[in-house]
Each structure stands twice: as structure tokens, then as C-alpha cells.
Design an enzyme around this catalytic site. Structure first.
Site, short mmCIF file in Angstrom:
data_model
loop_
_atom_site.label_atom_id
_atom_site.label_comp_id
_atom_site.label_asym_id
_atom_site.label_seq_id
_atom_site.Cartn_x
_atom_site.Cartn_y
_atom_site.Cartn_z
N LYS A 49 -6.20 -1.04 7.60
CA LYS A 49 -5.91 0.14 6.78
C LYS A 49 -4.95 1.13 7.46
CE LYS A 49 -7.19 -0.18 3.38
NZ LYS A 49 -6.46 -1.09 2.43
N THR A 52 -0.65 -1.97 6.78
CA THR A 52 -0.29 -3.38 7.03
C THR A 52 0.58 -3.96 5.91
OG1 THR A 52 -2.53 -3.52 7.96
CG2 THR A 52 -1.28 -5.56 7.83
N THR A 53 0.10 -3.84 4.68
CA THR A 53 0.85 -4.41 3.54
C THR A 53 2.21 -3.73 3.40
OG1 THR A 53 -1.26 -4.85 2.45
CG2 THR A 53 0.69 -4.92 1.06
N LYS A 107 0.85 -12.10 10.91
CA LYS A 107 0.16 -10.81 11.02
C LYS A 107 -1.21 -10.97 11.66
CE LYS A 107 -2.76 -9.45 7.28
NZ LYS A 107 -3.08 -8.84 6.02
N THR A 108 -1.68 -9.87 12.26
CA THR A 108 -3.00 -9.86 12.88
C THR A 108 -3.58 -8.45 12.91
OG1 THR A 108 -4.26 -10.55 14.83
CG2 THR A 108 -2.18 -9.47 15.27
N HIS A 109 -4.92 -8.38 12.97
CA HIS A 109 -5.60 -7.10 13.24
C HIS A 109 -6.26 -7.17 14.63
CE1 HIS A 109 -5.00 -5.43 9.32
NE2 HIS A 109 -5.90 -6.14 8.69
N SER A 139 -9.75 5.45 4.54
CA SER A 139 -9.17 4.31 3.83
C SER A 139 -10.03 3.06 4.02
CB SER A 139 -7.75 4.08 4.34
OG SER A 139 -7.14 3.07 3.59
N THR A 228 9.95 -0.14 -1.30
CA THR A 228 8.72 -0.10 -0.50
C THR A 228 8.01 1.25 -0.58
OG1 THR A 228 9.99 0.45 1.49
CG2 THR A 228 9.51 -1.88 1.14
N ARG A 258 -4.76 2.71 -2.65
CA ARG A 258 -5.51 3.83 -3.22
C ARG A 258 -4.66 5.10 -3.32
NH1 ARG A 258 -9.31 7.61 -1.51
NH2 ARG A 258 -8.47 7.31 0.57
N LYS A 259 -4.38 5.72 -2.17
CA LYS A 259 -3.58 6.96 -2.21
C LYS A 259 -2.34 6.89 -1.32
CE LYS A 259 -7.15 10.42 -3.32
NZ LYS A 259 -7.88 11.58 -2.77
N GLY A 260 -2.46 6.20 -0.22
CA GLY A 260 -1.32 6.05 0.69
C GLY A 260 -0.77 7.37 1.18
#
Length: 296
Positions: A49, A52-53, A107-109, A139, A228, A258-260
Site C-alpha cells: 500500500k 505499488t500499482t 515486483k516484491t514486497h 490504506s 498515471t 481508494r483515495k490515493g
């Protein structure tokens, strides 16, 4: 009669070196650790959160030279294999990455200590995005409420405790961010802040273009900035997870995007929670030079 919401099944969490991870990832751990990175891999690294996206779409737009159509070729989570992701019988993140032609964007967390060693050995490029802990917590809380693949977050008060104690999946925000910040000058790491991308997307996207070794003109850059933007991505079925079944992500509880925004934590933190958080933050982040912006 009102329908009772479906109870999500018990999500099993296991720890690896003190970091809570999903059972499926732990079952697949040796495959993850033995993953063979390649020198031309670019790994997008974030704590959950933290945009990432968003950064994935920015990177893909750069990779495709601003070609919007090419970025519509597949859902965002299929374009960049998620290294530690595992959900048998579907192919794991490692399998997807192995099947992908170079140059790969992955990608990774995972925190620095859990990353497959071959990434360090091959001197790969890492793109890390950090988001202030308060907004990140808010988030993640809403995300856990709607994501049936993660543990039930409980009340906001309960979640506050879970988060500050690092008992969420992928572990402590403090350790994660500090770990990546401390090694940023030793490897090819571009360390970005969510809040900076929000404040001046053009400037930050230019950094990513340069880091990726690309040369794009002003028109392309403007297209990337435009495409973007949060509102644009929220409407984009390739990025907003609208195709994910409700049994996995229930967007009627909370939208994936959601809100960003920066500063939404003010709508959640009580005065005493805020004071307590600031004390914990000071103690846990002592000795690190990292500075976060908490409102724009």
C-alpha cells in the site's frame, strides 16, 4: 432478511526470520530463495500500500515508450511477476518470472533480508517507493478489509496495534523502509517517496526514465503523467483490479484504488493514537536520516 456477510476462511500466517508471510509463500520459500535474477532485471520494491500499482504503471508506460495501447495488453498484476506470490494450482510468481523474456520487470514486497540473494549478486536495479507510515497504515487497513486473501483486520483500534507491532503480512513498516533506505547507496537503488510523486509527478517520472536508461521526449513524458494520474488509473480496468472476483477482493467494502491521497490518516487517527504513534516512530526510526511528508 439482511444477508449475513460471508465469513472469510482462516488465513494462515507463518513467520520467516520474524516476518509474517502468507502460508503459501512460506510453503514455496525454497523456490523463492533460489530464484535466479538476471543482471538486466528491474525489481519494483515496496511495502504494501505504498503506491505499488502506481509505480508499476509508470514503469510500464516508460518501458512501452508511452504507448497507451501496449499498456492495455494485460492486467497490471500479470505484466510484472510478483516474486513471492503463490496460490496453487496457479503458477507462482517465480514460475511466471522464469517464463518471462528479458529484460524483466518484477515486483516484491519483501524486505532486504528476505530478498532472493541472486538479486544482490547480479547487481540488479531496484526501484523502491516509500510512503509515510500513517497513510500506509490507513490504506493497508482498508485493503485488508476488502482482500479475502489477507487476515481480517479487526477494528481500527485493533489494527493500529497490529500494524505498529509489525504483525501484518510482510512485517514491520519501520524495518522495511529503514532496511531499504540504509542500503540505497550501496546498490543500484532509486529510492522514491509516494508524496513526492504526488506533489510533482513529472519530476519524479523523469528520475525513473533516467534510471531505466531511457530517453523520452516531452510529449511522451506528458502522456505518462496524464495516464498515471490516480483518477485515470481508478477508471482503468487494467489497473483497478475490477476484474478480480468478489470472492477474492470485495470492492463493495472498499475500492482497490481508494483515495490515493496524502494526509488521509487525519480522518482515522485519534489524538492519542497520533501522539503514541509519533513516540513509537521516533524510537523505531532513531538514527536514520529519512524524512517523510505527512500532508500536502
Amino acid at each position: 432478511m439482511a444477508q449475513t456477510p460471508q465469513l472469510r476462511k482462516e488465513i494462515v500466517i507463518r513467520e520467516v526470520e520474524g516476518v509474517p508471510l502468507l502460508q503459501a509463500a512460506v510453503d514455496n520459500w525454497s523456490h523463492i530463495q533460489n530464484f535466479q535474477a538476471k543482471p538486466d532485471d528491474l525489481l519494483i520494491c515496496t511495502y504494501p500500500k505504498s503506491g505499488t500499482t502506481w509505480i508499476q504503471e509508470i514503469v510500464d508506460m516508460i518501458e512501452q515508450n508511452g504507448d497507451v495501447e501496449k499498456c492495455q495488453r494485460a492486467l497490471i498484476h500479470h505484466r510484472h511477476p510478483f516474486i513471492e506470490w503463490a496460490k496453487p494450482p496457479q503458477p507462482s510468481g517465480v514460475e511466471k518470472a522464469n517464463a518471462m523474456p528479458s529484460p524483466r520487470i518484477l515486483k516484491t514486497h519483501l524486505s532486504t533480508q528476505l530478498l532472493p540473494p541472486s538479486f544482490w549478486e547480479n547487481n540488479c536495479k531496484f526501484l523502491y517507493v516509500a510512503r509515510n507510515a500513517k497513510d500506509c497504515m490507513v490504506s493497508y487497513y482498508h485493503f485488508q478489509k476488502m482482500n479475502q486473501g489477507l487476515p481480517e483486520p479487526g477494528t481500527w483500534e485493533e489494527y493500529f496495534e497490529t500494524f505498529i507491532n509489525g504483525k501484518v503480512v510482510w512485517g514491520s513498516w519501520f524495518d522495511h523502509v529503514k532496511g531499504w533506505w540504509e542500503i540505497k547507496d550501496r546498490y543500484q537503488i532509486l529510492f522514491l517517496f509516494y508524496e513526492d510523486i504526488k506533489r510533482d509527478p513529472k519530476h519524479e517520472i523523469q528520475k525513473v526514465i533516467k534510471f531505466m536508461g531511457k530517453n523520452l521526449d516531452e510529449t511522451v513524458l506528458n502522456t505518462i503523467v496524464q495516464e498515471t494520474a490516480f483518477e485515470k488509473m481508478k477508471e482503468n480496468p487494467m489497473t483497478n483490479r475490477s476484474t478480480v472476483p468478489k470472492s477474492m477482493m470485495d470492492q463493495s467494502i472498499s475500492p482497490f484504488m481508494r483515495k490515493g491521497m496524502v494526509g488521509d490518516w487525519k480522518n482515522h487517527f485519534t489524538v492519542s493514537q497520533n501522539e503514541r504513534f509519533d513516540e513509537i516512530y521516533k524510537r523505531k526510526m532513531e538514527g536514520t536520516s529519512i524524512k517523510f511528508c505527512l500532508e500536502l
